[in-house]
Design a protein around this motif. Structure first.
Motif, mmCIF file in Angstrom:
data_model
loop_
_atom_site.group_PDB
_atom_site.id
_atom_site.type_symbol
_atom_site.label_atom_id
_atom_site.label_comp_id
_atom_site.label_asym_id
_atom_site.label_seq_id
_atom_site.Cartn_x
_atom_site.Cartn_y
_atom_site.Cartn_z
ATOM 1 N N PRO A 100 32.759 -33.463 108.426
ATOM 2 C CA PRO A 100 32.131 -33.811 107.411
ATOM 3 C C PRO A 100 31.212 -32.160 106.713
ATOM 4 O O PRO A 100 30.477 -31.630 107.744
ATOM 5 C CB PRO A 100 30.939 -34.731 107.164
ATOM 6 N N ILE A 101 32.033 -31.555 105.531
ATOM 7 C CA ILE A 101 31.407 -30.111 105.744
ATOM 8 C C ILE A 101 30.222 -30.712 104.951
ATOM 9 O O ILE A 101 29.364 -30.949 104.415
ATOM 10 C CB ILE A 101 32.633 -29.308 104.360
ATOM 11 N N THR A 102 28.817 -29.173 106.328
ATOM 12 C CA THR A 102 27.501 -29.120 105.497
ATOM 13 C C THR A 102 27.529 -27.884 104.357
ATOM 14 O O THR A 102 26.606 -27.854 103.381
ATOM 15 C CB THR A 102 26.884 -28.630 106.665
ATOM 16 N N GLY A 103 28.578 -26.737 105.092
ATOM 17 C CA GLY A 103 28.379 -25.593 103.805
ATOM 18 C C GLY A 103 29.290 -25.152 103.417
ATOM 19 O O GLY A 103 30.717 -24.770 104.813
ATOM 20 N N LEU A 104 29.949 -23.779 102.757
ATOM 21 C CA LEU A 104 30.944 -23.002 102.797
ATOM 22 C C LEU A 104 30.493 -21.457 102.939
ATOM 23 O O LEU A 104 29.489 -21.330 102.899
ATOM 24 C CB LEU A 104 31.383 -23.224 101.246
ATOM 25 N N VAL A 105 31.357 -20.755 103.663
ATOM 26 C CA VAL A 105 31.286 -19.927 103.625
ATOM 27 C C VAL A 105 32.262 -19.187 102.900
ATOM 28 O O VAL A 105 33.929 -19.112 103.545
ATOM 29 C CB VAL A 105 31.505 -19.568 105.154
ATOM 30 N N LEU A 106 32.830 -18.050 101.940
ATOM 31 C CA LEU A 106 33.511 -17.586 101.424
ATOM 32 C C LEU A 106 33.865 -16.093 101.883
ATOM 33 O O LEU A 106 32.887 -15.185 101.465
ATOM 34 C CB LEU A 106 33.576 -17.756 99.910
ATOM 35 N N ALA A 107 34.873 -15.581 102.893
ATOM 36 C CA ALA A 107 35.123 -14.664 103.602
ATOM 37 C C ALA A 107 35.426 -13.173 102.060
ATOM 38 O O ALA A 107 36.257 -13.606 101.480
ATOM 39 C CB ALA A 107 35.481 -14.192 104.322
ATOM 40 N N LYS A 108 35.299 -12.231 102.637
ATOM 41 C CA LYS A 108 36.311 -10.816 101.925
ATOM 42 C C LYS A 108 35.619 -10.934 100.002
ATOM 43 O O LYS A 108 36.980 -10.823 99.292
ATOM 44 C CB LYS A 108 37.288 -11.173 102.137
ATOM 45 N N VAL A 118 25.259 -23.310 87.191
ATOM 46 C CA VAL A 118 24.493 -24.321 88.699
ATOM 47 C C VAL A 118 24.888 -25.704 88.844
ATOM 48 O O VAL A 118 24.983 -25.605 89.930
ATOM 49 C CB VAL A 118 23.239 -23.956 88.147
ATOM 50 N N ALA A 119 24.452 -26.114 87.418
ATOM 51 C CA ALA A 119 24.784 -27.859 87.501
ATOM 52 C C ALA A 119 26.288 -28.742 87.654
ATOM 53 O O ALA A 119 26.113 -29.591 88.394
ATOM 54 C CB ALA A 119 24.641 -28.507 86.027
ATOM 55 N N ALA A 120 27.319 -27.479 88.242
ATOM 56 C CA ALA A 120 28.728 -28.018 89.211
ATOM 57 C C ALA A 120 28.401 -28.190 90.263
ATOM 58 O O ALA A 120 28.695 -28.381 90.833
ATOM 59 C CB ALA A 120 29.587 -26.978 88.181
ATOM 60 N N MET A 121 27.192 -26.676 90.781
ATOM 61 C CA MET A 121 27.506 -26.735 92.250
ATOM 62 C C MET A 121 27.111 -27.213 92.898
ATOM 63 O O MET A 121 26.144 -28.590 92.358
ATOM 64 C CB MET A 121 27.004 -25.219 92.427
ATOM 65 N N SER A 122 26.415 -27.565 93.885
ATOM 66 C CA SER A 122 26.336 -27.713 95.156
ATOM 67 C C SER A 122 24.573 -27.982 94.623
ATOM 68 O O SER A 122 24.237 -26.973 94.694
ATOM 69 C CB SER A 122 26.487 -27.913 96.525
ATOM 70 N N GLN A 123 23.350 -29.001 95.105
ATOM 71 C CA GLN A 123 22.627 -28.703 94.554
ATOM 72 C C GLN A 123 21.633 -29.174 95.780
ATOM 73 O O GLN A 123 19.732 -28.698 95.853
ATOM 74 C CB GLN A 123 21.887 -30.025 93.746
ATOM 75 N N GLN A 124 22.168 -29.120 96.962
ATOM 76 C CA GLN A 124 21.514 -29.346 98.647
ATOM 77 C C GLN A 124 21.548 -27.387 98.932
ATOM 78 O O GLN A 124 21.369 -26.485 98.161
ATOM 79 C CB GLN A 124 22.933 -29.061 99.012
ATOM 80 N N PRO A 125 19.978 -27.929 99.326
ATOM 81 C CA PRO A 125 19.723 -26.060 99.760
ATOM 82 C C PRO A 125 20.168 -25.732 100.384
ATOM 83 O O PRO A 125 20.903 -25.313 101.267
ATOM 84 C CB PRO A 125 18.523 -26.631 100.966
ATOM 85 N N ARG A 126 19.689 -24.252 100.049
ATOM 86 C CA ARG A 126 20.658 -23.138 100.865
ATOM 87 C C ARG A 126 20.974 -22.558 101.683
ATOM 88 O O ARG A 126 20.965 -20.755 101.729
ATOM 89 C CB ARG A 126 20.984 -22.567 99.766
ATOM 90 N N TRP A 127 20.542 -23.287 102.541
ATOM 91 C CA TRP A 127 20.193 -21.814 103.753
ATOM 92 C C TRP A 127 20.067 -23.054 105.614
ATOM 93 O O TRP A 127 20.803 -24.237 105.780
ATOM 94 C CB TRP A 127 18.204 -21.757 104.718
ATOM 95 N N LEU A 128 19.717 -22.608 106.462
ATOM 96 C CA LEU A 128 20.540 -23.575 106.950
ATOM 97 C C LEU A 128 19.934 -24.362 108.070
ATOM 98 O O LEU A 128 18.514 -23.878 108.159
ATOM 99 C CB LEU A 128 20.876 -22.041 108.663
ATOM 100 N N ASN A 129 20.250 -25.232 108.579
ATOM 101 C CA ASN A 129 19.048 -26.495 108.572
ATOM 102 C C ASN A 129 19.752 -26.332 110.562
ATOM 103 O O ASN A 129 20.639 -26.519 111.401
ATOM 104 C CB ASN A 129 20.364 -27.972 108.945
ATOM 105 N N VAL A 130 18.443 -25.539 111.254
ATOM 106 C CA VAL A 130 18.267 -24.840 112.415
ATOM 107 C C VAL A 130 16.893 -25.390 113.008
ATOM 108 O O VAL A 130 16.747 -24.796 113.997
ATOM 109 C CB VAL A 130 18.576 -24.254 112.749
ATOM 110 N N ALA A 131 16.729 -26.739 112.839
ATOM 111 C CA ALA A 131 15.368 -26.799 113.293
ATOM 112 C C ALA A 131 14.977 -27.707 114.210
ATOM 113 O O ALA A 131 14.634 -27.788 115.287
ATOM 114 C CB ALA A 131 14.801 -28.246 111.717
#
Length: 515
Positions: free
Chosen positions: A245-253, A83-96
Motif C-alpha cells: 500500500p502506497i503511503t506517498g508519491l515521489v514525482l521525479a524529473k 486541492v480537494a481532489a488531492m490527498s488530504q493526508q499530512p505531507r511530511w514523512l512519518n519517521v516517528a
C-alpha cells in the motif's frame, strides 16, 4: 522533512514550474469567467496539463458551480478544486519510530536511487542518523550507485550481495539499523514493471520481511514516478498499490515537463481506489408518475447516503432543474435524465442520462437511442424482459436494435415484475451481447421516495457525475440489491391510478399536439 515547516506552499508549488506556467497562462488566455467558451478553454488547459479528461471535467464543473465573476476568483476556485481532489493526508514523512523504514520502489529508470540519496541527505540535514540500504541486487552497478549516493549525502550505506535475495538484504539492513541506533533506514529497491507479476510478488515479500525485521515497517512506502510519463503513472500506482500500500508519491524529473497535472490525477486516483460510490439512477417525481416532489427525493437520497441519483421522469424533464439545484445544496449529485416512451404499438421504455433537453416520445427504439446520443447523452435499457410487452424491451426487440445501434447500459437488476426464468434469460442474453449492451447497472425505478429509493443501486468507482459516466463508459459498474423496503398499499394504489390514467392522457394530448 519530518515535520511541517508550515502549510503555506499552495497547489501551484506542487506541480512544478512548467506546469504552473501552463495553468496560469492558460487561465488568463481563457478570458473572463462570464465570457462564452471560458469553461471549455479551462477544461482544455487542464487536459493539456495532464489532469486527464475525467478529472479535468470534474474540476471545471466545480469551478463553474461556484460562479466566479472575476479571473482572480476563478483562479482561487480552481485552486480549491485541485486541492480537494488531492490527498488530504499530512505531507511530511512519518519517521516517528526509531528506527523508521522508508521504502522506495517503482519502475526502472524512474529515479529511485537518486531520490534515495536526496532523501537521505535531507533527513541527515534535519539531524537524523540515516542508513541507506542498497537492496537493488539485480541491476548492474545498482549497489555501487546507491553507495556512491550515500557517500555524497554524508550518510552510512549498507549493501546487499550482488545477485542475492533482495528481501534478505532489506532484513539485514533494517536489523543493522536497529542494532546501531540509526533513526531512519532509506531502502532503495530494484526497478520493476507493475505488470511483471513475479517481480511485484517479490516486492510484496520485501514488504512482509521488513515488517518482521522492524515492528510496523515499512513506515513509509514511497512510489517513485517519472514525471515526464504523466498519466501513465496511474497504471503504475494501481499495479504497485496491491503489493505494498502506497503511503506517498515521489514525482521525479518534474522540472522538464508540463505534465505536472498528473500529480493531482494520481493522488485523486489513489483515493478513489478505496472509494466506491452508490447511485440510484432510475427515479421519478410528481412531474410524471412519481409520488414525491424533488425536495422529498433529494432528502431521501441524502438520508440513505447515496452519492448520486438520476431523475428519469416519463417523457418530461420538467423537474430536473429543481432537483439538480436541491441536490447541489444537499451534497447529492443529480444526473439529468428522462424515461422515453417509444412508438405504438410497442411503446417500450428507454432511459436517457446526461441529457440537455427532452427527447420526443413516440419515435422508434432505434431513433430514440440515436436522439439521446446526438446530444451527448447515454442510453440505458430499463427493466428488460418483463413478462408483458408494454414498457419493457423483449429479447427480439433488443436483438433487432443491436443490429443497428449500441446502448450504454442495461438494467440487469431492477424492481419491476419479473420471474426467475426471465431474469436468467436476461443474464444469458447480456453475456452474449455485452459489446452492444454496455455496462450492467441496477436501479430502484423509484416512485415513492424514502419508501423505495435505494432498494437496488449501482456501485461505481468515485462519487461524482463525471465518475459515474466514466464507470459506465469503462463498464466497471456493479448492480447491487442494497435494502428491503415496503411501500404502503394505499400509496401504491394512488400511484397506479396516476400511472395508468393521468400519464396515458397526457401522452395522448402530446401526440395530438404533434399532429
Amino acid at each position: 522533512m519530518s515535520e511541517p515547516a508550515g502549510q503555506t506552499a499552495g497547489i501551484w508549488g506542487r506541480v512544478a514550474q512548467r506546469t504552473r506556467t501552463l495553468f496560469q497562462e492558460g487561465l488568463r488566455a481563457a478570458g473572463m469567467p462570464l465570457d462564452a467558451g471560458f469553461y471549455e478553454e479551462l477544461e482544455e488547459v487542464l487536459v493539456a496539463g495532464d489532469l486527464g479528461p475525467r478529472l479535468a471535467a470534474r474540476v471545471t464543473e466545480g469551478v463553474r458551480r461556484k460562479r466566479p465573476n472575476t479571473l482572480d476568483l476563478a483562479r482561487l476556485f480552481l485552486e480549491q478544486e485541485l486541492v480537494a481532489a488531492m490527498s488530504q493526508q499530512p505531507r511530511w514523512l512519518n519517521v516517528a519510530a526509531k528506527p523508521s523504514a522508508v521504502l522506495l520502489y517503482g519502475i526502472n529508470g524512474a529515479g529511485k536511487t537518486t531520490t534515495a540519496g536526496k532523501l537521505a541527505h535531507g533527513l541527515a540535514r534535519d539531524g537524523r542518523k540515516v542508513l541507506l540500504v542498497a537492496a537493488d541486487t539485480y541491476r548492474a552497478a545498482g549497489i555501487e550507485q546507491a553507495l556512491a549516493w550515500a557517500e555524497r549525502a554524508g550518510v552510512e550505506g549498507f549493501a546487499g550481495r550482488p545477485g542475492g535475495d533482495a528481501a534478505a538484504a532489506v532484513f539485514d539492513g533494517l536489523k543493522l539499523a536497529a542494532a546501531r541506533g540509526f533513526d531512519v533506514a532509506v531502502v532503495d529497491t530494484a526497478g520493476r514493471l507493475q505488470t511483471q507479476q513475479n517481480l511485484v510478488a517479490e516486492l510484496a515479500k520485501v514488504g512482509r520481511v521488513a515488517g518482521r525485521a522492524l515492528e510496523g515497517a515499512p513506515h513509509e512506502s514511497l512510489l517513485v514516478l517519472d514525471g515526464v510519463l504523466g498519466q501513465s503513472g496511474l497504471a503504475q500506482a494501481r499495479g504497485f498499490h496491491d503489493a505494498i500500500p502506497i503511503t506517498g508519491l515521489v514525482l521525479a524529473k518534474m522540472d522538464g515537463t508540463a505534465k505536472g497535472g498528473a500529480v493531482v490525477a494520481i493522488e485523486e486516483a489513489l483515493g478513489v481506489l478505496s472509494t466506491l460510490g452508490r447511485a440510484d439512477p432510475h427515479c421519478h417525481t410528481t412531474a410524471s408518475d412519481g409520488m414525491v416532489e424533488p425536495a422529498e427525493l433529494v432528502a431521501a437520497a441524502r438520508a440513505l447516503k447515496l452519492d448520486l441519483i438520476a431523475v428519469t421522469d416519463h417523457d418530461t424533464m420538467a423537474s430536473v432543474a429543481e432537483t439538480v439545484a436541491l441536490g447541489e445544496a444537499a451534497g447529492v449529485t443529480v444526473v439529468a435524465g428522462q424515461e422515453i416512451t417509444t412508438a405504438w404499438p410497442a411503446q417500450t421504455h428507454l432511459v436517457g442520462w446526461f441529457l440537455e433537453k427532452s427527447v420526443r416520445m413516440g419515435m422508434s427504439l432505434a431513433d430514440s437511442v440515436a436522439a439521446i446520443h446526438d446530444q451527448g447523452g447515454l442510453a440505458m435499457i430499463p427493466h428488460p424482459f418483463m413478462p408483458f410487452w408494454f414498457a419493457s424491451c423483449q429479447e427480439g426487440m433488443l436483438a433487432r436494435l443491436l443490429e443497428t445501434q449500441t446502448v450504454d447500459a442495461i438494467e440487469i437488476e431492477h424492481t419491476a415484475p419479473t420471474t426467475a426464468a426471465r431474469q436468467a434469460a436476461l443474464h444469458r442474453f447480456y453475456e452474449l451481447h455485452r459489446a452492444g449492451l454496455g455496462a450492467a447497472v441496477g436501479g430502484s425505478d423509484c416512485h415513492f421516495g424514502r419508501h423505495d429509493l435505494g432498494r437496488i443501486v449501482t456501485e461505481f468507482e468515485g462519487t461524482s457525475a463525471a465518475d459515474f459516466r466514466a464507470a459506465l463508459e469503462a463498464r466497471t459498474t456493479r448492480p447491487l440489491r442494497a435494502r428491503h423496503a415496503r411501500v404502503p398499499l394505499a400509496l401504491i394504489a394512488r400511484q397506479q391510478a396516476r400511472s395508468l390514467v393521468r400519464l396515458p392522457l397526457r401522452r395522448l394530448r402530446s401526440q395530438l399536439q404533434q399532429r
